[in-house]
Motif scaffolding. Structure first.
Motif, PDB file in Angstrom:
ATOM      1  N   PHE B 204       0.785  -1.410   0.030  1.00 58.35           N
ATOM      2  CA  PHE B 204       0.122  -0.102  -0.010  1.00 58.35           C
ATOM      3  C   PHE B 204       0.789   1.304  -0.009  1.00 58.35           C
ATOM      4  N   ARG B 205       2.225   1.138   0.644  1.00 58.81           N
ATOM      5  CA  ARG B 205       2.822   2.476   0.845  1.00 58.81           C
ATOM      6  C   ARG B 205       3.713   2.875  -0.475  1.00 58.81           C
ATOM      7  N   ASN B 206       3.805   1.771  -1.573  1.00 59.00           N
ATOM      8  CA  ASN B 206       4.406   2.006  -2.680  1.00 59.00           C
ATOM      9  C   ASN B 206       3.406   2.202  -3.676  1.00 59.00           C
ATOM     10  N   LYS B 325      -9.729  -2.903  -0.003  1.00 61.02           N
ATOM     11  CA  LYS B 325      -8.729  -1.961  -0.281  1.00 61.02           C
ATOM     12  C   LYS B 325      -7.733  -2.671  -1.145  1.00 61.02           C
ATOM     13  N   ILE B 326      -7.282  -2.011  -2.152  1.00 61.22           N
ATOM     14  CA  ILE B 326      -6.268  -2.403  -3.112  1.00 61.22           C
ATOM     15  C   ILE B 326      -5.558  -1.216  -3.468  1.00 61.22           C
ATOM     16  N   GLY B 327      -4.211  -1.522  -3.725  1.00 63.67           N
ATOM     17  CA  GLY B 327      -3.135  -0.566  -4.240  1.00 63.67           C
ATOM     18  C   GLY B 327      -2.794  -1.052  -5.422  1.00 63.67           C
ATOM     19  N   PHE B 328      -2.389  -0.081  -6.400  1.00 64.34           N
ATOM     20  CA  PHE B 328      -2.018  -0.137  -7.738  1.00 64.34           C
ATOM     21  C   PHE B 328      -0.899   0.532  -7.818  1.00 64.34           C
ATOM     22  N   GLY B 332      -1.135  -0.005 -13.347  1.00 64.45           N
ATOM     23  CA  GLY B 332      -2.331  -0.754 -13.015  1.00 64.45           C
ATOM     24  C   GLY B 332      -2.280  -1.933 -12.229  1.00 64.45           C
ATOM     25  N   ARG B 333      -0.960  -2.420 -11.942  1.00 64.26           N
ATOM     26  CA  ARG B 333      -0.747  -3.822 -11.323  1.00 64.26           C
ATOM     27  C   ARG B 333      -1.093  -3.556  -9.861  1.00 64.26           C
ATOM     28  N   ILE B 334      -1.576  -4.567  -9.572  1.00 65.93           N
ATOM     29  CA  ILE B 334      -2.076  -4.671  -7.983  1.00 65.93           C
ATOM     30  C   ILE B 334      -0.844  -4.678  -7.227  1.00 65.93           C
ATOM     31  N   THR B 335      -0.578  -3.974  -6.201  1.00 64.88           N
ATOM     32  CA  THR B 335       0.650  -3.868  -5.145  1.00 64.88           C
ATOM     33  C   THR B 335       0.177  -4.717  -3.924  1.00 64.88           C
ATOM     34  N   ALA B 336      -1.294  -4.462  -3.586  1.00 65.82           N
ATOM     35  CA  ALA B 336      -1.449  -5.118  -2.156  1.00 65.82           C
ATOM     36  C   ALA B 336      -3.045  -4.996  -2.280  1.00 65.82           C
ATOM     37  N   LEU B 337      -3.667  -6.038  -1.570  1.00 67.05           N
ATOM     38  CA  LEU B 337      -4.904  -6.293  -1.546  1.00 67.05           C
ATOM     39  C   LEU B 337      -5.480  -6.752  -0.132  1.00 67.05           C
ATOM     40  N   ASP B 338      -6.519  -6.011   0.428  1.00 68.13           N
ATOM     41  CA  ASP B 338      -7.004  -6.546   1.769  1.00 68.13           C
ATOM     42  C   ASP B 338      -8.472  -6.670   1.646  1.00 68.13           C
ATOM     43  N   MET B 339      -8.785  -7.848   2.001  1.00 72.37           N
ATOM     44  CA  MET B 339     -10.167  -8.207   1.545  1.00 72.37           C
ATOM     45  C   MET B 339     -10.928  -8.504   2.845  1.00 72.37           C
ATOM     46  N   PRO B 368       0.461  -9.632  -5.241  1.00 71.04           N
ATOM     47  CA  PRO B 368       1.788 -10.095  -4.798  1.00 71.04           C
ATOM     48  C   PRO B 368       1.612 -10.116  -3.126  1.00 71.04           C
ATOM     49  N   ALA B 369       0.889  -9.337  -2.717  1.00 73.71           N
ATOM     50  CA  ALA B 369       0.513  -9.111  -1.002  1.00 73.71           C
ATOM     51  C   ALA B 369      -0.777  -9.309  -0.943  1.00 73.71           C
TER      52      ALA B 369
END
Lengths: 214, 821
Positions: B204-206, B325-328, B332-339, B368-369
């Motif tokens: 999410f940070r990146n 919550k999804i970071g891109f 558009g590549r997903i960096t983190a996903l919190d479900m 990836p995370a």
């Protein structure tokens, strides 16, 4: 148990017609026939309660044959066909005019048999899926199309769709795909196989046109 | 392994013409169940009649949760024509402390069956029900899972509100947990189930963009067109039962378990089943009512289920309240996903959907995370069950609108964003277990996406902007989709008869997918026999069935083509041995083709008919007297019972397999929305499948588009509606929660498939029923947001009134988070 089918009208038109007239006359007179020859009026089991709304013996013209049935006032055509005449190809899936599974033809026009009272069809020609094929067993073009196109999935809706399409094609023998969809839009398929159903019905329409030309 | 198996590298994979390299597999034909279906001769459960048959009707609970304190049946039993009344005391106990029973003294939802009346006809049974006096004590109830999670919230039953594994316990969140509720974001308190992998915080940070969205998916009933009617009678100590089921083989042990009688005392007849979709996996428990009544009254009993009763008894997909919550990154590549998901599991048992949702999201989009947290809640609403892509649809419906929004915000093409995130090859998925994650057998979804985009003319459609014409706006949407596509380890059984026919015994349910017939063509292919020399017996447990999977989880095509392939190899070996023992030489010198086993050099050989007669003469392992010891005991028993009928062969699937079998679909849709009325139409749709080898193209097309449309129903308007005050169902019939009609879908929907074999199964074929469902739903949702923007809806379905009011307000004008609205 279903009553054995009477012979086709062509085979012995005279007697069939006279029986029908006789029974219609009886019904018009408000009396209930009691005769040993009518199996449906055989004495009931002692424990059986009186049925609701005064059953009467009707003669119906179903799939080109005269069929007799003891019918209650509030009885629907779907009920009579399925449970009195043994024509279980007509399906009941909602029983409230929502899904079209019970569609039959009345004088070539599609109707929901769950929402038609049997008493109202005494003078009309009723066609069910069992009457779609020719008397010699040759399948109707719509039935041939199902087999050719692997139409439908579970097929519980199939007879309703076929009857709706058969009725629709009498009014529009050469429909577009969109027109055909509208023609059978009163029928639900829960397998949601609409694309293949349309392929099938359009193929059936084509076979019908070819048959008409031949 | 198939000779057609390609390398695992998706870049090398190209679509293969259907049927290439095969005589039967991948070719269209007509299944043998069709003539009976088209003429109306096919008998479904309710079409059977038996001498002296009586009728049953159910007494349903009027309350969402109650205790039956007492009852008086005397006036009902005194009615002429009433034969018996079944009460909760007459039915077998529940499997667990909170399990479903046939009839219950503590109804857990409005419509839960309490008693059943048996009478000479239905009118009499209905009249008797009016005369039954029931004394209920009303108990607290819960319709919305969130209500039960609030501090001091009510529980659906005394023991609690949330499933912790198989245990029901109370779980209450704090007021602080609920703080986000006011601004429409799902509260996320403690969740009993959770897993995670990778560095979520760093992801999410990146990220260049982080989106955090709550989304509610609807409860949708299966609504099989054939209600779960059943007829049963007892004859010579055996129960004969006619009902609809998704498995002829697996339903017998289920009935045996429920009734506590041996399997060999049960005859199940189910040649035609009017739809299942997960709701009739091994039939349903309610079919025991006529069986129990028939025993009590010593007569056959028919129980017809009405459409309204079907709403209570017919099962449904559990709705989800979800937050993601999804970071891109910029591309558009997903960096983190919190479900986080809450699954409304209904009145009995935890639903698998909650677990599946996390697995499918992690498989499809390869974050990836990722962290997944799940709550499976009990409510006083009807029993749920798996429905086509259980949890898969919900997970995809929650993530896909976020991906669509991200692509717009990042100015990345929708297809490109999915291409960047899509699974490929032996992709990993789900949590880390014992140091590693599970992996798929194969995945060519990127190819399906690329070829699908080409066929759908995606770029051209996107380029046609602006797409507004008068009051109409067009939008296009794409979605990835996947679900499980196969299991392993089942058996096949066939007889080559002295008449020279190859007869397959099929334990698969005939619910319309045609796998009941299709899979046996894999055995016929190995034996190189013409299909018109083959016949299939199915639909009757007395016809000696091999150990067969249930048709759920889209496993049949994969599992049973493996079994059929093994059976073909086993039968070929036996034929060669029969020929060698009869004519001399070594078995492997003989070839099998075109209904003959022959020596290619000398030409010596015999027909299948002769081989069958020789097999009977040889006996032992050749005619069923000594069945293959490597198969399941049930298959051995079936083969032994067929002994002497011809060459009897049976075999078990022991082919290697080390991945999770999944099938994949790329779904594309275009919609046209009238912003003056809110009404919208789907104008085009394409489902492009990666389902392994195509077995039967026409039935595959039916599955791809049919199940896509089932998914579309969740976007177009299907849902449960509840009166929260009385806990009463308001949407009970088709017209109140209507499946899509023929006018709700485009007249020329398209489908296609790669036909690339799965490398881990000999025929290469995988199941397809469930994989398209999520894509059907999400492609529509994404097309709608393409047309209207991201501030229209935060739940499915999306109705005209939502569109109109949200457009006017400029924000989603739906009550967020609540269920049953």
């Amino acid at each position: 148990m279903p009553e054995p089918e009477a012979p086709p009208p062509g085979a012995s038109a005279g007697p069939a017609l006279s029986r029908r007239k006789f029974i219609l006359g009886v019904i018009a007179g408000g009396a209930v026939v009691s005769a040993a020859s009518y199996r449906l009026l055989a004495p009931r089991a002692a424990s059986r309660p009186a049925l609701l709304g005064g059953e009467r013996l009707l003669t119906l013209r179903v799939n080109g044959r005269l069929r007799r049935a003891e019918v209650a006032q509030q009885e629907t055509l779907a009920w009579t066909l399925r449970y009195k005449l043994g024509l279980t190809g007509t399906k009941l899936a909602c029983d409230r005019a929502e899904c079209g599974s019970c569609t039959v033809l009345l004088d070539d026009v599609p109707h929901y048999a769950c929402s038609v009272l049997t008493h109202t069809v005494r003078n009309r020609a009723v066609t069910t899926v069992e009457g779609l094929a020719a008397p010699d067993g040759k399948l109707h073009p719509l039935q041939q199309a199902v087999i050719a196109e692997q139409g439908f999935q579970c097929a519980f809706c199939m007879s309703g769709f076929l009857m709706a399409a058969a009725g629709f094609l009498k009014t529009n023998p050469n429909p577009t795909r969109t027109e055909m969809a509208h023609g059978v839009s009163g029928n639900l398929c829960r397998c949601q196989d609409y694309s293949k159903i349309l392929d099938t019905l359009m193929h059936g329409a084509e076979l019908m046109r070819k048959g008409a030309q031949a | 392994m198939s000779d057609q198996a390609q390398s695992g590298n998706p870049a090398d994979a190209k679509p293969i013409p259907f049927g290439q390299g095969y005589k039967l597999i991948g070719r269209d034909y007509s299944t043998p169940d069709l003539p009976a279906k088209v003429t109306g001769r096919a008998k479904y459960a309710e079409d059977f009649r038996a001498e002296g048959m009586l009728f049953a009707k159910l007494v349903l609970s009027p309350m969402p949760h109650a205790r039956l304190r007492g009852y008086d049946l005397s006036r009902a039993l005194a009615l002429p024509g009433v034969r018996a009344i079944l009460t909760p005391a007459d039915v077998p106990p529940a499997a667990g402390p909170h399990g479903e029973r046939v009839l219950t003294a503590e109804p857990m939802f409005q419509g839960d069956p309490v008693m059943a009346v048996c009478a000479v006809d239905e009118a009499t049974a209905a009249e008797a029900i009016e005369k039954i006096e029931l004394d209920f004590e009303a108990l607290p109830f819960v319709i919305d899972p969130l209500d039960s999670l609030r501090p001091n919230g009510p529980n659906p039953r005394a023991e609690g509100n949330v499933w912790f594994g198989r245990e029901l316990k109370p779980l209450k969140w704090t007021e602080a947990d609920f703080a986000s509720y006011a601004n429409g974001q799902l509260p996320m308190g403690h969740a009993p189930s959770a897993w995670s992998y990778g560095d979520l915080d760093a992801g999410f940070r990146n990220a260049a963009l982080v989106l955090d969205r709550s989304f509610v998916t609807p409860d949708v009933s299966h609504q099989c067109l054939e209600p779960r009617s059943a007829m049963a009678y007892w004859q010579n100590g055996k129960l004969v039962i006619h009902t609809g089921t998704q498995s002829t083989y697996q339903t017998v042990p289920a009935i045996a378990r429920w009734l506590g009688i041996p399997q060999d005392k049960i005859v199940l007849v189910s040649e035609y089943t009017g739809g299942g979709f997960g709701s009739k996996v091994t039939g349903t428990m309610i079919m025991l009512v006529p069986a129990l009544l028939a025993k009590k009254v010593h007569a056959p009993v028919m129980m017809r289920i009405s459409r309204e009763e079907e709403q209570y008894l017919g099962r449904a997909r559990p709705g989800f309240q979800g937050r993601m919550k999804i970071g891109f990154d910029r591309g558009g590549r997903i960096t983190a996903l919190d479900m986080f998901v809450i699954c409304d599991s209904g009145a009995y048992g935890s639903q698998f959907d909650v677990i599946a949702s996390g697995n499918i999201v992690s498989l499809l989009y390869q974050p990836p995370a990722m962290r997944w947290r799940g709550v499976s809640a009990m409510t006083n609403t009807p029993t749920r069950s798996a429905q086509s892509a259980p949890g898969g649809l919900q997970g995809i419906a929650i993530i896909e609108p976020i991906l669509a929004e991200a692509a717009r915000k990042l100015k990345v093409d929708q297809v490109a964003l999915r291409m960047a995130n899509s699974a490929e090859g032996p992709a990993e998925y789900g949590p880390v277990r014992e140091g590693q994650r599970a992996h798929a057998t194969s995945c060519f979804l990127k190819q399906a996406l690329a070829h699908g985009a080409e066929q759908f003319q995606w770029s051209q459609r996107v380029a046609q902007r602006p797409r507004r014409s008068g009051t109409k706006i067009r939008g296009v949407g794409v979605s990835l989709s996947a679900f499980s596509g196969g299991t392993i380890g089942y058996d096949g059984l066939l007889v080559i008869t002295p008449a020279g026919k190859v007869r397959f015994h099929s334990g698969i349910g005939n619910l319309g997918t045609e796998s009941v017939i299709d899979v046996h063509r894999a055995a016929a292919e190995v034996l190189d026999v013409p299909w018109d020399a083959c016949e299939v017996v199915w639909g009757d447990s007395s016809r000696l069935l091999p150990y067969t999977c249930a048709s759920d989880g889209s496993q049949t095509t994969h599992a049973m083509t493996r079994a059929a392939h093994a059976l073909g190899l086993e039968c070929r070996r036996r034929l060669q041995e029969v020929a060698a023992r009869t004519l001399g030489g070594a078995p492997e010198e003989y070839e099998v083709a075109n209904l003959r086993v022959f020596h290619p050099g000398s030409g010596a050989g015999m027909s299948f008919a002769e081989a069958a007669r020789h097999a009977i003469a040889l006996g032992g392992i050749y005619d069923g007297h000594q069945p293959n010891p490597g198969v399941h005991p049930a298959t051995q028993a079936a083969a032994a019972a067929l002994a002497g009928q011809g060459l009897v062969a049976c075999a078990r699937d022991r082919f290697p397999h080390d991945g999770g079998t999944y099938s994949y679909v790329a779904a594309f849709a275009e919609v046209e929305v009238d912003v003056e009325t809110g009404k919208y139409f789907i104008t085009d749709f394409l489902a492009y499948g990666d389902v392994g080898t195509v077995l039967h193209p026409k039935s595959l097309g039916g599955q791809l588009l049919g199940r896509s449309t089932l998914g579309m129903g969740h976007a177009l308007g299907q849902k449960w509606v509840y009166d929260p005050h009385y806990g009463a169902a308001l949407a009970r019939r088709f017209y109140q929660t209507k499946p899509p009609t023929i006018l709700d879908v485009p007249v020329d929907m398209q489908w296609n498939a790669l036909n690339i074999p799965d490398p881990q199964t000999p025929v290469g074929a995988r199941g397809v029923g469930e994989p398209p469902v999520g894509g059907g739903c999400a492609a529509i949702l994404n097309a709608l947001s393409d047309a209207l923007g991201d501030e229209i809806f935060r739940r499915a379905p999306v109705n005209a009134d939502t569109i109109l009011t949200s457009l006017e307000a400029g924000r989603p004008m739906q009550l967020p988070l609540a269920t049953g609205i």
